[in-house]
Enzyme design. Structure first.
Site, PDB file in Angstrom:
ATOM      1  N   TYR A  53      -3.192  20.449  15.563  1.00  0.00           N
ATOM      2  CA  TYR A  53      -3.255  18.976  15.108  1.00  0.00           C
ATOM      3  C   TYR A  53      -2.103  18.146  15.329  1.00  0.00           C
ATOM      4  O   TYR A  53      -0.810  18.598  15.022  1.00  0.00           O
ATOM      5  CB  TYR A  53      -3.563  19.139  13.615  1.00  0.00           C
ATOM      6  CG  TYR A  53      -3.668  18.096  12.685  1.00  0.00           C
ATOM      7  CD1 TYR A  53      -4.806  17.348  12.781  1.00  0.00           C
ATOM      8  CD2 TYR A  53      -2.665  17.709  11.827  1.00  0.00           C
ATOM      9  CE1 TYR A  53      -4.836  15.922  11.843  1.00  0.00           C
ATOM     10  CE2 TYR A  53      -2.752  16.345  10.822  1.00  0.00           C
ATOM     11  CZ  TYR A  53      -3.971  15.823  11.113  1.00  0.00           C
ATOM     12  OH  TYR A  53      -3.997  14.551  10.257  1.00  0.00           O
TER      13      TYR A  53
ATOM     14  N   ASP B  85       5.078  19.076  20.030  1.00  0.00           N
ATOM     15  CA  ASP B  85       4.905  18.434  18.421  1.00  0.00           C
ATOM     16  C   ASP B  85       5.532  19.646  17.406  1.00  0.00           C
ATOM     17  O   ASP B  85       4.958  20.522  17.154  1.00  0.00           O
ATOM     18  CB  ASP B  85       3.291  18.498  18.049  1.00  0.00           C
ATOM     19  CG  ASP B  85       2.880  18.073  16.751  1.00  0.00           C
ATOM     20  OD1 ASP B  85       4.054  17.886  15.768  1.00  0.00           O
ATOM     21  OD2 ASP B  85       2.089  17.721  16.125  1.00  0.00           O
TER      22      ASP B  85
ATOM     23  N   LYS C 168       8.094  15.875   8.490  1.00  0.00           N
ATOM     24  CA  LYS C 168       8.295  17.004   7.411  1.00  0.00           C
ATOM     25  C   LYS C 168       9.850  17.205   7.280  1.00  0.00           C
ATOM     26  O   LYS C 168      10.613  16.400   6.392  1.00  0.00           O
ATOM     27  CB  LYS C 168       7.740  18.014   8.096  1.00  0.00           C
ATOM     28  CG  LYS C 168       6.129  17.944   7.940  1.00  0.00           C
ATOM     29  CD  LYS C 168       5.528  19.023   8.061  1.00  0.00           C
ATOM     30  CE  LYS C 168       3.837  18.885   8.379  1.00  0.00           C
ATOM     31  NZ  LYS C 168       2.842  18.461   7.570  1.00  0.00           N
TER      32      LYS C 168
HETATM   33  N1  HOZ Z   1       0.010  18.898   8.701  1.00  0.00           N
HETATM   34  C1  HOZ Z   1      -0.271  18.590   7.474  1.00  0.00           C
HETATM   35  C2  HOZ Z   1      -1.647  19.627   7.098  1.00  0.00           C
HETATM   36  N2  HOZ Z   1      -1.702  20.619   8.045  1.00  0.00           N
HETATM   37  C3  HOZ Z   1      -0.544  17.335   7.092  1.00  0.00           C
HETATM   38  C4  HOZ Z   1      -0.932  17.107   5.661  1.00  0.00           C
HETATM   39  C5  HOZ Z   1      -2.063  16.330   5.406  1.00  0.00           C
HETATM   40  O1  HOZ Z   1      -2.861  16.043   6.177  1.00  0.00           O
HETATM   41  O2  HOZ Z   1      -2.138  15.801   4.398  1.00  0.00           O
END
Ligand code: HOZ
Length: 431
Positions: free
Chosen positions: A146, A242, A270
């Site tokens: 993701y 990433d 983050k």
């Molecule tokens: N990468 C985060 C969750 N896998 C993002 C948090 C979100 O999408 O709120």
């Protein structure tokens, strides 16, 4: 099992009337685990407290940023000082220069960086830059990885897209989705074949999470990242790491330091925001110089390099550099893995447990789990029962079988041991 969550329920009832699904990001909803989301009142160290005053040991850590735990004094003090200067100027500040210098200093592949406001923006712009610089359109990503919710990157994505079984998002035009090819993670042959089939001269970029943390936790196979690097070099394809989750998390220099790989571009968010909304991307100067106003590839942001976010991020990174908590975080992660392996075995539960420093993951699956196909074979119904049991016992886990867990410097041996014992008890009851 009744939980004292009345206040959270009241907020949620109000929220669903005015916020789609009652949440401002889908992964916060409890739909994959049942029940309503907890509303959080405050947090300190390794603990968060919900709106009803119930305290939990937190393994979400705001989905990764809180490596120093909640409300670390260094960050709170830096924010107080920064507030005195103002909250946003829409003009450059010294803090942005300091941040860029620090990032370039600590991460050798970063010759230049630009600050943005989220990981989504960072990845979206890194792709645009790769496409602009190479004059090629196709991007290769990996199933279950993701990279935020920009149009090009939602194809076969992890995180909420995986959690809720969304196969593709309405609103992403086919013409855009067609330029993204998503393939299995950890399989070099498939990558080689895919590049051949598409034609290397059409592939702008390969983007991956060097440790996949948005489909649970999948570590790269030995030699995989280097082989991907070599393939990209051979074909003039821009390799984008990433490091939104792994940056300053699995080592001070992130996954690229840990595995000894030099990507062309990297993206961050983050940890580098210390809990405030931040993103960054950077890499080779010849690529970064293509960005406006130096070059023609456009990217912009009213709040980019926001002084409060810079202050929180700088305080966090300086503290990490000065205190080097990584060996300790490594021990905590190992303690969690050893303990979880023990209690799942004692409970007779098939599990695959892995970690990378303070990022950890557990699948109810006999393993190995190396890619998204194997991830999807995990027992999500058992996860649901496990999640609810752990929540009732006072442990706040990501409400999805497809997210990594995060340990902070505030998690002690005793907290990890208590978590393991609770997990063992819960598994004996629900498995
Ligand atoms: N990468 C985060 C969750 N896998 C993002 C948090 C979100 O999408 O709120």
């Amino acid at each position: 099992m009744s939980l004292p969550q009345q206040q959270s329920r009241d907020y949620y009832e109000r929220a669903v009337k005015v916020i789609p699904g009652g949440v401002n990001s889908p992964v916060r909803a409890f739909r994959a685990v049942g029940g309503d989301p907890l509303f959080i009142r405050d947090a300190q160290g390794a603990h968060i407290t919900d709106a009803d005053g119930r305290e939990y040991v937190d393994y979400v850590g705001s989905w990764g940023p809180m490596i120093l735990g909640h409300r670390p004094a260094v960050v709170v003090d830096a924010l107080r000082r920064s507030l005195e200067r103002g909250t946003s100027f829409g003009a450059p500040t010294d803090l942005e220069v300091e941040m860029a210098e620090l990032l370039c200093d600590l991460i050798p592949s970063l010759e230049m960086v630009r600050m943005v406001n989220s990981g989504t923006e960072a990845c979206m712009t890194a792709l645009r830059l790769a496409r602009g610089a190479t004059g090629r359109d196709v991007v290769i990503k990996f199933n279950g990885c993701y990279h935020g919710h920009s149009d090009s990157l939602l194809v076969a994505a992890g995180s909420g897209v995986a959690t809720f079984g969304i196969s593709g998002s309405p609103g992403v035009p086919d013409d855009i989705a067609r330029c993204t090819v998503s393939i299995e993670y950890n399989d070099l042959d498939i990558l080689q074949q895919t590049i051949q089939q598409i034609g290397a001269d059409k592939v702008a970029a390969v983007i991956l999470e060097p440790v996949a943390g948005n489909m649970g936790l999948v570590v790269p196979q030995e030699g995989y990242l280097q082989a991907v690097r070599d393939l990209c070099t051979q074909h003039g394809i821009v390799l984008i790491f990433d490091e939104v989750m792994t940056g300053f998390r699995v080592a001070l220099g992130g996954a690229q330091e840990r595995f000894g790989i030099t990507p062309d571009l990297s993206t961050y968010s983050k940890v580098i925001g210390g809990g405030l909304p931040v993103g960054a991307f950077g890499g080779r100067a010849d690529l970064m110089e293509q960005l406006a106003p130096s070059g023609p590839v456009y990217q912009a942001g009213t709040l980019s390099g926001n002084p409060l976010a810079m202050a929180a991020g700088l305080a966090t990174i300086h503290h990490l550099r000065e205190t080097n908590p990584y060996p300790r975080l490594e021990q905590l992660g190992q303690r969690w893995m050893d303990g979880m392996r023990r209690v799942t075995a004692e409970a007779g539960v098939a599990s695959s447990i892995d970690g990378c420093g303070s990022m950890v993951g557990m699948y109810f699956h006999p393993g190995p789990v190396r890619n998204y196909t194997e991830v999807q074979a995990a027992d999500t119904e058992l996860f649901q029962r496990y999640f609810r049991g752990m929540l009732a016992a006072g442990y706040y886990l990501a409400p999805s079988a497809f997210e990594a867990g995060f340990i902070s410097v505030e998690h002690t041996d005793a907290l990890i041991d208590a978590t393991i014992e609770a997990a063992g008890q819960v598994l004996k009851e629900v498995a």
